[in-house]
Design a protein around this motif. Structure first.
Motif: not given
Length: 310
Positions: A50-51, A223-225, A231-233
């Motif tokens: 789970s996220p 790491q940021i990338a 990210t879920e869209v």
């Protein structure tokens, strides 16, 4: 006998201990704990399906006893020894954090209501907390490494905050609080570091380490990338848009048919957050509708078409 400079330094440290650190003047401390939350989140993602979202929710200073009173009978604390600092620090999880982590790590989908029972922690929960304490300590050690290299050794776990001793309870300390969110619920983690430990590092903590603001750290950029790509869209396929008056919409009844100009060969617009991304063709595969990406939508042309009269 102490020299004049030593005496002045000791008096200055005593005054600082009594007054408390000004956290606004220690920007590197925020950087350290932000890095720590990122590291914790990355590790937890490898442990559960789970996220989960981990974030620094705030920094505050106060007396150790006042900070711990907020968690009495509602948290579990790990007491760590920092040999290089000749001191101890405390890492704690509140009850909601423990309950949420148990559900996440044991595969819950969040369909059951959250546990709200105020009971003693089970052996399984304490064992899980010990494992998490050790992982969090590694993240904290790595985050402090640009300033000072130290290790944190777990000495014991306490469920009663009046036994969670890391120095004189009336001493000043800095508390970092982190928010965990998962399965539409969450909890709090907190880290307490005595102010006497941070006083010698005031100069280093008062400015961002060289390269943090002006230069780009490839490891952190990667790491940021990576985090952004996770990210879920939501994507929406638009076959055709029809414009009706409010009166026509008000007259619609069950059974009415709205005619479309689109055909199976018409291109479908794939968009997200009301912004067009691709033109696609619709088809079928194994009994389901599918989209084949045909062309990238020209955002500038799309914008001009919307705002300029035709």
């Amino acid at each position: 006998m102490m020299s004049g400079s030593q005496s002045a330094t000791d008096i200055r440290d005593m005054l600082l201990d009594a007054a408390g650190l000004s956290l606004d003047r220690l920007p590197m401390l925020h950087v350290i704990f932000d890095r720590m939350s990122t590291s914790c989140a990355e590790h937890l993602r490898h442990m559960a399906a789970s996220p989960m979202y981990y974030s620094l929710s705030g920094l505050e200073s106060g007396r150790i006893t006042e900070i711990l009173e907020m968690y009495e009978a509602n948290a579990v604390a790990g007491i760590f020894h920092a040999p290089e600092w000749d001191s101890h620090i405390l890492i704690g999880f509140d009850r909601d954090f423990i309950y949420t982590m148990v559900e996440v790590l044991f595969g819950s989908d969040g369909s059951e209501p959250p546990v709200e029972e105020a009971r003693g922690f089970s052996n399984i929960e304490l064992k899980m907390a010990q494992t998490l304490f050790e992982q969090v300590a590694k993240a904290l050690q790595a985050s402090f490494s640009p300033i000072v290299d130290t290790k944190f050794k777990l000495e014991r776990i306490e469920t009663r905050m009046d036994f969670a001793v890391i120095g004189r309870r009336n001493n000043q300390a800095v508390a970092a609080k982190f928010l965990l969110q998962a399965l539409n619920r969450g909890g709090e983690m907190f880290v307490i570091i005595p102010q006497s430990v941070l006083n010698p590092m005031r100069k280093a903590l008062s400015q961002v380490v060289t390269g943090e603001s002006s230069g780009r750290d490839p490891r952190w950029m990667k790491q940021i990338a990576t985090e952004v790509k996770k990210t879920e869209v939501t994507l929406k396929a638009v076959l055709e848009e029809r414009f009706l008056s409010l009166g026509e919409i008000a007259d619609l009844k069950i059974g009415d048919v709205i005619e479309l100009q689109a055909t199976p060969r018409s291109r479908v617009k794939l968009e997200s957050n009301q912004q067009g991304l691709f033109w696609c063709h619709i088809g079928q595969s194994e009994g389901s509708y599918v989209l084949k990406v045909d062309e990238l939508i020209d955002q500038e042309k799309e914008f001009l078409d919307d705002v300029l009269p035709r």
